[in-house]
Design a protein around this motif. Structure first.
Motif, PDB file in Angstrom:
ATOM      1  N   ALA A 170     -13.110  43.386 -17.219  1.00 36.13           N
ATOM      2  CA  ALA A 170     -12.109  44.119 -16.450  1.00 36.13           C
ATOM      3  C   ALA A 170     -10.858  43.267 -16.274  1.00 36.13           C
ATOM      4  CB  ALA A 170     -12.689  44.493 -15.091  1.00 36.13           C
ATOM      5  N   GLY A 171      -9.694  43.869 -16.505  1.00 34.70           N
ATOM      6  CA  GLY A 171      -8.436  43.163 -16.288  1.00 34.70           C
ATOM      7  C   GLY A 171      -7.918  42.432 -17.522  1.00 34.70           C
ATOM      8  N   ARG A 172      -8.754  42.291 -18.586  1.00 32.77           N
ATOM      9  CA  ARG A 172      -8.294  41.630 -19.813  1.00 32.77           C
ATOM     10  C   ARG A 172      -7.757  42.692 -20.772  1.00 32.77           C
ATOM     11  NH1 ARG A 172     -11.628  38.872 -16.597  1.00 32.77           N
ATOM     12  NH2 ARG A 172     -11.981  36.709 -17.197  1.00 32.77           N
ATOM     13  N   GLU A 173      -6.606  42.422 -21.349  1.00 29.22           N
ATOM     14  CA  GLU A 173      -5.960  43.411 -22.229  1.00 29.22           C
ATOM     15  C   GLU A 173      -6.146  43.059 -23.703  1.00 29.22           C
ATOM     16  OE1 GLU A 173      -5.171  45.959 -19.495  1.00 29.22           O
ATOM     17  OE2 GLU A 173      -4.598  46.343 -21.562  1.00 29.22           O
ATOM     18  N   PRO A 174      -6.460  44.072 -24.534  1.00 26.14           N
ATOM     19  CA  PRO A 174      -6.516  43.824 -25.970  1.00 26.14           C
ATOM     20  C   PRO A 174      -5.124  43.513 -26.518  1.00 26.14           C
ATOM     21  CG  PRO A 174      -7.315  46.047 -25.424  1.00 26.14           C
ATOM     22  CD  PRO A 174      -6.727  45.468 -24.182  1.00 26.14           C
ATOM     23  N   SER A 175      -5.041  42.625 -27.478  1.00 26.92           N
ATOM     24  CA  SER A 175      -3.763  42.326 -28.117  1.00 26.92           C
ATOM     25  C   SER A 175      -4.062  41.674 -29.456  1.00 26.92           C
ATOM     26  CB  SER A 175      -2.951  41.366 -27.247  1.00 26.92           C
ATOM     27  OG  SER A 175      -3.617  40.111 -27.198  1.00 26.92           O
ATOM     28  N   VAL A 176      -3.044  41.589 -30.304  1.00 26.85           N
ATOM     29  CA  VAL A 176      -3.234  40.955 -31.606  1.00 26.85           C
ATOM     30  C   VAL A 176      -3.590  39.480 -31.414  1.00 26.85           C
ATOM     31  CG1 VAL A 176      -2.119  40.389 -33.802  1.00 26.85           C
ATOM     32  CG2 VAL A 176      -1.633  42.566 -32.680  1.00 26.85           C
ATOM     33  N   LYS A 177      -2.989  38.892 -30.392  1.00 22.15           N
ATOM     34  CA  LYS A 177      -3.259  37.492 -30.104  1.00 22.15           C
ATOM     35  C   LYS A 177      -4.738  37.303 -29.708  1.00 22.15           C
ATOM     36  CE  LYS A 177      -1.573  33.864 -27.089  1.00 22.15           C
ATOM     37  NZ  LYS A 177      -2.236  34.154 -25.803  1.00 22.15           N
ATOM     38  N   LYS A 178      -5.217  38.217 -28.866  1.00 19.77           N
ATOM     39  CA  LYS A 178      -6.615  38.146 -28.420  1.00 19.77           C
ATOM     40  C   LYS A 178      -7.559  38.276 -29.612  1.00 19.77           C
ATOM     41  CE  LYS A 178      -7.635  37.445 -25.134  1.00 19.77           C
ATOM     42  NZ  LYS A 178      -7.100  37.288 -23.825  1.00 19.77           N
ATOM     43  N   LEU A 179      -7.190  39.195 -30.512  1.00 22.27           N
ATOM     44  CA  LEU A 179      -7.997  39.428 -31.702  1.00 22.27           C
ATOM     45  C   LEU A 179      -8.153  38.138 -32.510  1.00 22.27           C
ATOM     46  CD1 LEU A 179      -7.531  42.585 -33.861  1.00 22.27           C
ATOM     47  CD2 LEU A 179      -7.732  40.375 -34.982  1.00 22.27           C
ATOM     48  N   GLN A 180      -7.038  37.473 -32.711  1.00 25.31           N
ATOM     49  CA  GLN A 180      -7.044  36.223 -33.470  1.00 25.31           C
ATOM     50  C   GLN A 180      -7.868  35.155 -32.753  1.00 25.31           C
ATOM     51  OE1 GLN A 180      -5.906  36.480 -36.469  1.00 25.31           O
ATOM     52  NE2 GLN A 180      -6.866  34.472 -36.736  1.00 25.31           N
ATOM     53  N   GLU A 181      -7.716  35.148 -31.451  1.00 25.45           N
ATOM     54  CA  GLU A 181      -8.434  34.184 -30.612  1.00 25.45           C
ATOM     55  C   GLU A 181      -9.954  34.367 -30.765  1.00 25.45           C
ATOM     56  OE1 GLU A 181      -6.335  34.171 -26.721  1.00 25.45           O
ATOM     57  OE2 GLU A 181      -8.343  33.722 -25.946  1.00 25.45           O
ATOM     58  N   LEU A 182     -10.380  35.635 -30.771  1.00 23.70           N
ATOM     59  CA  LEU A 182     -11.815  35.917 -30.868  1.00 23.70           C
ATOM     60  C   LEU A 182     -12.356  35.508 -32.242  1.00 23.70           C
ATOM     61  CD1 LEU A 182     -12.224  39.370 -29.065  1.00 23.70           C
ATOM     62  CD2 LEU A 182     -12.547  37.072 -28.166  1.00 23.70           C
ATOM     63  N   ARG A 183     -11.577  35.808 -33.276  1.00 22.64           N
ATOM     64  CA  ARG A 183     -12.015  35.442 -34.624  1.00 22.64           C
ATOM     65  C   ARG A 183     -12.156  33.919 -34.719  1.00 22.64           C
ATOM     66  NH1 ARG A 183      -8.683  36.912 -39.024  1.00 22.64           N
ATOM     67  NH2 ARG A 183     -10.533  37.170 -40.297  1.00 22.64           N
ATOM     68  N   ASP A 184     -11.194  33.237 -34.168  1.00 20.54           N
ATOM     69  CA  ASP A 184     -11.249  31.773 -34.196  1.00 20.54           C
ATOM     70  C   ASP A 184     -12.410  31.241 -33.370  1.00 20.54           C
ATOM     71  OD1 ASP A 184      -9.077  31.816 -35.793  1.00 20.54           O
ATOM     72  OD2 ASP A 184      -7.610  31.340 -34.226  1.00 20.54           O
ATOM     73  N   HIS A 185     -12.666  31.930 -32.287  1.00 25.51           N
ATOM     74  CA  HIS A 185     -13.763  31.491 -31.416  1.00 25.51           C
ATOM     75  C   HIS A 185     -15.095  31.565 -32.163  1.00 25.51           C
ATOM     76  CE1 HIS A 185     -15.553  30.619 -27.532  1.00 25.51           C
ATOM     77  NE2 HIS A 185     -16.462  31.538 -27.791  1.00 25.51           N
ATOM     78  N   VAL A 186     -15.298  32.668 -32.888  1.00 20.52           N
ATOM     79  CA  VAL A 186     -16.525  32.824 -33.669  1.00 20.52           C
ATOM     80  C   VAL A 186     -16.598  31.737 -34.741  1.00 20.52           C
ATOM     81  CG1 VAL A 186     -17.818  34.331 -35.224  1.00 20.52           C
ATOM     82  CG2 VAL A 186     -16.671  35.300 -33.234  1.00 20.52           C
ATOM     83  N   ALA A 187     -15.470  31.505 -35.376  1.00 20.76           N
ATOM     84  CA  ALA A 187     -15.436  30.465 -36.407  1.00 20.76           C
ATOM     85  C   ALA A 187     -15.821  29.124 -35.807  1.00 20.76           C
ATOM     86  CB  ALA A 187     -14.043  30.389 -37.024  1.00 20.76           C
ATOM     87  N   ARG A 188     -15.388  28.902 -34.587  1.00 24.10           N
ATOM     88  CA  ARG A 188     -15.706  27.645 -33.919  1.00 24.10           C
ATOM     89  C   ARG A 188     -17.181  27.577 -33.548  1.00 24.10           C
ATOM     90  NH1 ARG A 188     -11.175  27.677 -31.170  1.00 24.10           N
ATOM     91  NH2 ARG A 188     -12.105  28.622 -29.339  1.00 24.10           N
ATOM     92  N   LYS A 189     -17.716  28.647 -33.054  1.00 26.36           N
ATOM     93  CA  LYS A 189     -19.112  28.636 -32.597  1.00 26.36           C
ATOM     94  C   LYS A 189     -20.104  28.589 -33.752  1.00 26.36           C
ATOM     95  CE  LYS A 189     -20.760  29.078 -28.813  1.00 26.36           C
ATOM     96  NZ  LYS A 189     -21.095  28.070 -27.779  1.00 26.36           N
ATOM     97  N   ILE A 190     -19.822  29.319 -34.827  1.00 24.94           N
ATOM     98  CA  ILE A 190     -20.804  29.430 -35.914  1.00 24.94           C
ATOM     99  C   ILE A 190     -20.310  28.804 -37.200  1.00 24.94           C
ATOM    100  CG2 ILE A 190     -22.255  30.999 -37.254  1.00 24.94           C
ATOM    101  CD1 ILE A 190     -21.973  33.023 -34.992  1.00 24.94           C
ATOM    102  N   GLY A 191     -19.081  29.080 -37.556  1.00 26.33           N
ATOM    103  CA  GLY A 191     -18.530  28.613 -38.826  1.00 26.33           C
ATOM    104  C   GLY A 191     -17.607  29.693 -39.356  1.00 26.33           C
ATOM    105  N   PRO A 192     -16.639  29.303 -40.200  1.00 27.46           N
ATOM    106  CA  PRO A 192     -15.648  30.273 -40.691  1.00 27.46           C
ATOM    107  C   PRO A 192     -16.277  31.473 -41.405  1.00 27.46           C
ATOM    108  CG  PRO A 192     -15.028  28.028 -41.293  1.00 27.46           C
ATOM    109  CD  PRO A 192     -16.384  27.952 -40.696  1.00 27.46           C
ATOM    110  N   ILE A 193     -17.445  31.297 -42.024  1.00 25.54           N
ATOM    111  CA  ILE A 193     -18.056  32.426 -42.728  1.00 25.54           C
ATOM    112  C   ILE A 193     -18.441  33.562 -41.780  1.00 25.54           C
ATOM    113  CG2 ILE A 193     -19.012  31.229 -44.746  1.00 25.54           C
ATOM    114  CD1 ILE A 193     -21.717  31.486 -42.872  1.00 25.54           C
ATOM    115  N   ALA A 194     -18.607  33.260 -40.521  1.00 23.69           N
ATOM    116  CA  ALA A 194     -19.045  34.287 -39.567  1.00 23.69           C
ATOM    117  C   ALA A 194     -17.871  34.994 -38.893  1.00 23.69           C
ATOM    118  CB  ALA A 194     -19.947  33.658 -38.509  1.00 23.69           C
TER     119      ALA A 194
END
Ligand code: WTA
Length: 658
Positions: free
Chosen positions: A572-596
């Motif tokens: 609640a209170g967090r807004e979707p944005s292109v920046k957020k999208l990129q952030e999430l993709r990078d976060h996954v890459a950080r947690k698991i690896g770029p392939i994920a």
């Protein structure tokens, strides 16, 4: 070692938090470390004698004639006797069996074991008048009211097998199940309460009965008092039917049943449109659920207030609200409604009121509470809790730790329990006084259970490896087949490996021999030759501070084979944005690896879930692939699908432009 395996191990190693059993807990625990020393036969022999009371003792522990097993052969017993009568006879009649909490605020009932016995006996007598006897198939379609366990127990008292159909199912689903089992009697209620509104159960039952001609009698409990049409000769009010019936247990003795007599069918969906009627029988099932309930939940019947917040319409409710706890003389909470009615602190209010000590729920519920925020739990005194449990899907470490910290004051063990409708009982789980817990791992097979992980070729995978979860030996509560479909039974569970049960789940074993469940094997993606579990990616996404929930599936991709699509609900209170999208993709890459890294991220206010709370990944895959949608009748809120489709389309259009 393959790169996939190496990758899998790396992921597992990322989770380094460890929680050894608290000292005081371990000292008093029902299960101590030496429980694992008992042999398979020794353990189940002992449990068969200790957990159950027999009219005639069993003479043979088990017979394994693959793929069918039989347990406790030669024995005679009755489930209702074990769950109710013997407790009253032993002087526990005054003990509370259920604290029932209705959804409308202030509606409460206390049902002691003596109350339960009189209600069951009166209702069983009434059913007898309707011609229900040993072997008569009975359907039950009710909400979470005390009369639901009463109806189930009355059936077992008479030796009549039941099938309980979850109150959220449609008329078609109910009719299909009743026809498959050949049900002659249906027990239902006028309406049920759900989030403040009325669910018209009797009306749906009427539609179902129109398509199930073998149902000759219908018993209707008055719950809401809503107006429902009653058909002369077929429909009977529960309260009128039991009027004048005796509640003397001697007026309706518990039918002595053979160990392998049919106890109930529980329908569950498989890979085809037709649900499977999973067969459970009497002694092995009861012993399995009672033993696991006793050791895994460390039940101290004289002190604990136990609450399994599932619905009795699913296997979890059968095994761990009704049969296991009652067999063990537990005092349980039974709650009729949703966790957010009238407000999001309803559960915590209930925990405080009854001093709940053990709470068992599903990761999806935990994540809803996470999404709402910990302030709701903070409004209440939850200090009575001493043990938490989870079931139904892999629990991501973030949810596990949130549950422990915000609900369990960072003090209670959390037992992550793996099992299935088919297994009847928990098969993989920590023992809270013994096991060092790891968030995200169900840890070890229960004593007397032989689980393993196999590769494609049927070779057992050692520590550090991954593959398919299998069971190498039968267990007491295992399914005895699919009702009326031997071929499907063999095909679904026994065709992949010889005489070995194929669970349909992926799993890994770490260096300590602990199991990590990865979800259904059909949810495993393959991206550029790398095997990635949807669960892994989801877990990484929800690890991001802005994410409330995530569901991941794959779509076909011309270069990488499959590409990952993530559906994300922000807090609640967090807004979707292109920046957020990129952030999430990078976060996954950080947690698991770029392939994920997900190829697409679709922000959505809600995820499509079945009524039991499972995310419908297949549906998401269809949306991701732009395919026509399959069956969505088990969806809790079909509007969610339309919403997601339009967002996914928007996202595609934006991509095309870019
Ligand atoms: C999943 C519910 C990971 C699994 C009792 C299984 C789990 C399916 C867990 C059975 C867990 C259940 N960790 N996955 N602790 N518990 N599952 O028949 O995929 O509704 O095969 O039984 O749920 O679902 P069912």
């Amino acid at each position: 070692m393959s790169t996939e395996t190496q990758h899998a191990i790396d992921t597992m190693l990322l989770e380094e938090r460890r929680y050894p059993p608290p000292e005081g807990f371990a000292a008093r625990a029902n299960a101590k470390a030496d429980i694992y020393d008992l042999g398979f036969e020794e353990f189940w022999e002992r449990e068969g004698r200790e957990r159950l009371s027999w009219f005639e003792p069993f003479t043979e522990l088990y017979r394994w004639d693959p793929p069918y097993a039989q347990w406790y052969l030669g024995g005679k017993l009755n489930v209702c006797f074990n769950c109710v009568d013997r407790h009253v006879a032993a002087g526990h009649g005054g003990k509370v069996a259920y604290y029932w909490e209705g959804e409308p605020v202030g509606e409460r009932r206390q049902i002691t074991y003596a109350d339960l016995q009189s209600e069951v006996v009166r209702f069983a007598n009434a059913l007898r008048k309707l011609g229900v006897r040993r072997g008569t198939p009975v359907a039950i379609y009710m909400g979470m009211v005390p009369e639901l366990p009463v109806a189930m127990l009355a059936c077992t008292r008479l030796g009549a097998p039941h099938t309980v159909v979850f109150g959220g199912f449609s008329a078609d689903s109910l009719a299909g199940r009743m026809n498959d089992m050949g049900c002659e009697v249906l027990i239902t209620q006028d309406e049920a309460w759900r989030r403040g509104s009325r669910v018209p159960l009797k009306q749906t039952a009427d539609e179902a009965m129109a398509a199930a001609p073998a149902v000759r009698d219908c018993v209707v409990l008055r719950r809401t008092g809503g107006d429902v049409p009653m058909r002369e000769g077929r429909d009977h009010w529960w309260h009128e039917l039991v009027e004048g019936e005796s509640d003397d247990p001697a007026s309706c003795p518990c039918e002595p049943m053979s160990s392998e007599d049919l106890l109930f069918l529980m329908y569950t969906s498989g890979t085809t449109a037709k649900p499977k009627g999973i067969v459970h029988t009497t002694a092995g099932y009861l012993c399995g659920v009672a033993a696991t309930h006793y050791y895994i939940f460390d039940l101290k019947p004289e002190e604990d207030v136990y609450w399994c917040a599932a619905d009795i319409g699913w296997i979890t409710g059968h095994s761990y609200i009704v049969y296991g706890p009652l067999c063990n003389l537990a005092t349980s909470v039974l709650y009729e409604g949703t966790p957010d009615y009238p407000d999001k602190d309803r559960w915590w209010e209930i925990v405080e009121r009854y001093g709940v000590t053990i709470l068992y729920t599903a990761p999806t519920a935990i994540r809803s509470h996470m999404k709402w925020g910990p302030e709701y739990a903070r409004r209440h005194d939850l200090s009575s809790l001493r043990l938490l449990g989870s079931v139904g899907e892999p629990i991501n470490p973030e949810a596990w730790v949130w549950y422990r910290e915000h609900i369990g004051s960072d003090r209670t063990p959390v037992v992550d329990t793996w099992w299935q409708t088919e297994t009847g009982m928990i098969l993989i789980s920590p023992l809270p006084g013994v096991t060092t817990l790891k968030p995200g791992s169900a840890t070890k097979p229960f004593p007397g259970v032989e689980a393993a992980v196999y590769d494609e070729h049927g070779n057992e995978v050692g520590p550090g490896g991954g593959g398919y979860l299998v069971l190498k030996r039968p267990w007491p509560a295992m399914l005895r087949g699919i009702f009326g479909d031997d071929e499907r039974y063999r095909d679904t569970y026994w065709s992949r490996y010889e005489n070995t049960y194929f669970a349909g789940d992926g799993a890994r074993i770490d260096r300590d021999g602990d199991f990590w469940l990865l979800g259904r094997v059909d949810d495993v993606m393959n991206v550029s030759g790398h095997r990635i579990s949807t669960i892994e990616v989801e877990s990484a996404l929800v690890d991001h501070p802005d994410v409330a929930e995530a569901a991941v599936c794959s779509r076909k991709d011309s270069t990488t084979g499959e590409a990952i699509v993530a559906y994300v609900t922000l807090k609640a209170g967090r807004e979707p944005s292109v920046k957020k999208l990129q952030e999430l993709r990078d976060h996954v890459a950080r947690k698991i690896g770029p392939i994920a890294k997900p190829a697409n991220v679709v922000f959505t206010p809600e995820l499509p879930k079945t009524r039991s709370g499972k995310i419908m990944r297949r549906l998401l895959r269809d949306i991701a692939e732009n395919r026509p949608l399959g069956d969505t009748t088990t969806l809790a809120d079909p509007a969610v699908v339309a919403e997601i489709q339009s967002r996914a389309a928007e996202e595609k259009a934006q991509e095309a432009e870019a």
